[in-house]
Design an enzyme around this catalytic site. Sequence first.
Site, PDB file in Angstrom:
ATOM      1  N   ASP A 118       0.803  -1.174  -0.083  1.00 47.18           N
ATOM      2  CA  ASP A 118      -0.039  -0.041  -0.223  1.00 47.18           C
ATOM      3  C   ASP A 118       0.836   1.155   0.053  1.00 47.18           C
ATOM      4  O   ASP A 118       2.111   0.975   0.297  1.00 47.18           O
ATOM      5  CB  ASP A 118      -0.827   0.034   1.233  1.00 47.18           C
ATOM      6  CG  ASP A 118      -1.598   1.370   1.487  1.00 47.18           C
ATOM      7  OD1 ASP A 118      -2.359   1.592   0.419  1.00 47.18           O
ATOM      8  OD2 ASP A 118      -1.719   1.474   2.592  1.00 47.18           O
ATOM      9  N   ASP A 126      -0.198   5.071   0.911  1.00 51.32           N
ATOM     10  CA  ASP A 126      -0.282   5.996   2.243  1.00 51.32           C
ATOM     11  C   ASP A 126      -0.390   5.368   3.281  1.00 51.32           C
ATOM     12  O   ASP A 126      -1.265   4.312   3.748  1.00 51.32           O
ATOM     13  CB  ASP A 126      -1.758   6.614   1.873  1.00 51.32           C
ATOM     14  CG  ASP A 126      -1.709   7.540   0.698  1.00 51.32           C
ATOM     15  OD1 ASP A 126      -1.087   8.348   0.616  1.00 51.32           O
ATOM     16  OD2 ASP A 126      -2.483   7.250  -0.076  1.00 51.32           O
TER      17      ASP A 126
HETATM   18  C1  BG6 Z   1      -5.742   6.144   0.376  1.00 48.70           C
HETATM   19  C2  BG6 Z   1      -5.661   6.848   1.730  1.00 48.70           C
HETATM   20  O1  BG6 Z   1      -4.356   5.479   0.285  1.00 48.70           O
HETATM   21  O2  BG6 Z   1      -6.261   6.651  -0.880  1.00 48.70           O
HETATM   22  C3  BG6 Z   1      -7.028   7.530   1.792  1.00 48.70           C
HETATM   23  O3  BG6 Z   1      -5.497   5.962   2.740  1.00 48.70           O
HETATM   24  C4  BG6 Z   1      -7.548   8.145   0.558  1.00 48.70           C
HETATM   25  O4  BG6 Z   1      -7.187   8.291   3.019  1.00 48.70           O
HETATM   26  C5  BG6 Z   1      -7.341   7.153  -0.790  1.00 48.70           C
HETATM   27  O5  BG6 Z   1      -8.799   9.001   0.678  1.00 48.70           O
HETATM   28  C6  BG6 Z   1      -7.611   8.058  -2.104  1.00 48.70           C
HETATM   29  O6  BG6 Z   1      -6.586   8.864  -2.255  1.00 48.70           O
HETATM   30  P1  BG6 Z   1      -6.795  10.063  -3.385  1.00 48.70           P
HETATM   31  O7  BG6 Z   1      -5.305  10.630  -3.373  1.00 48.70           O
HETATM   32  O8  BG6 Z   1      -6.997   9.514  -4.822  1.00 48.70           O
HETATM   33  O9  BG6 Z   1      -7.728  11.034  -2.852  1.00 48.70           O
HETATM   34 MG    MG Z   2      -2.690   2.985   3.607  1.00 49.77          MG
END
Ligand code: BG6
Ligand code: MG
Length: 216
Positions: A9, A11
């Site tokens: 993953d 984030d």
């Molecule tokens: C995930 C995060 O990796 O990505 C979430 O943990 C986030 O918090 C999601 O909402 C979507 O991310 P993005 O960058 O497309 O808004």
């Molecule tokens: Mg994550």
Amino acid sequence: MKTKAVIFDLDGVIVDTAKFHFMAWKALSDELGLFFDEAVNERLKGVSRMKSFEIILEVNGAQDRFTEEEKEEYIKKKNDLYVSFVKTLTPEDMLPGVAAFIGRARAAGIKTAVASVSKNAPLVLECLRAADMFDYVADAAKVEKSKPAPDIFLVCAEALGVAPADCIGVEDAQAGIEAIKAAGMFSVGINVTVTSVEPDVHLKSTSELDFEKIVK
Ligand code: BG6
Ligand code: MG
């Protein structure tokens, strides 16, 4: 199991972007007069952008306040602010132990991929100058079913040409651990706060990512 791939993953595993998501959602919530705090932010980990906004609205009993069009406009606004924070990231922001773990895995001939539901994943990797560390980065826009569905992990395994049973998945969110398990992969959790499903290995932080101990 003979590990042939490690699927990460992004984030919360490769970089801590939760604080940026928090600041951006907080700014939007304040503007709209919606309640938002760290506990609500926790619930958004691993959850798509629109679903995240819907959770915030639900917490506020405001599910029906906006049209789909307005919701699209607000999540774009949140994302524009989030992107401005992401652009401040540098290679020093990679979480401890991650680069070394990936280097060790690749030296052992193990493939690496990123399975993130974030549509900003390519930008984040570019800012970290980490794109070259991975054999494959899944395109969140092309994967219909988000975590906890196994799809994004399975897409990575297929792209790498590795059977799911020979993959390790690394995640910080409950939805992600569920996705890894549903994909039939070995799961490594990083400081997973809600654990209705236990990861196979649970670490407090990425600095505990020890190649010799985890990769079989
Ligand atoms: C995930 C995060 O990796 O990505 C979430 O943990 C986030 O918090 C999601 O909402 C979507 O991310 P993005 O960058 O497309 O808004
Ligand atoms: Mg994550």
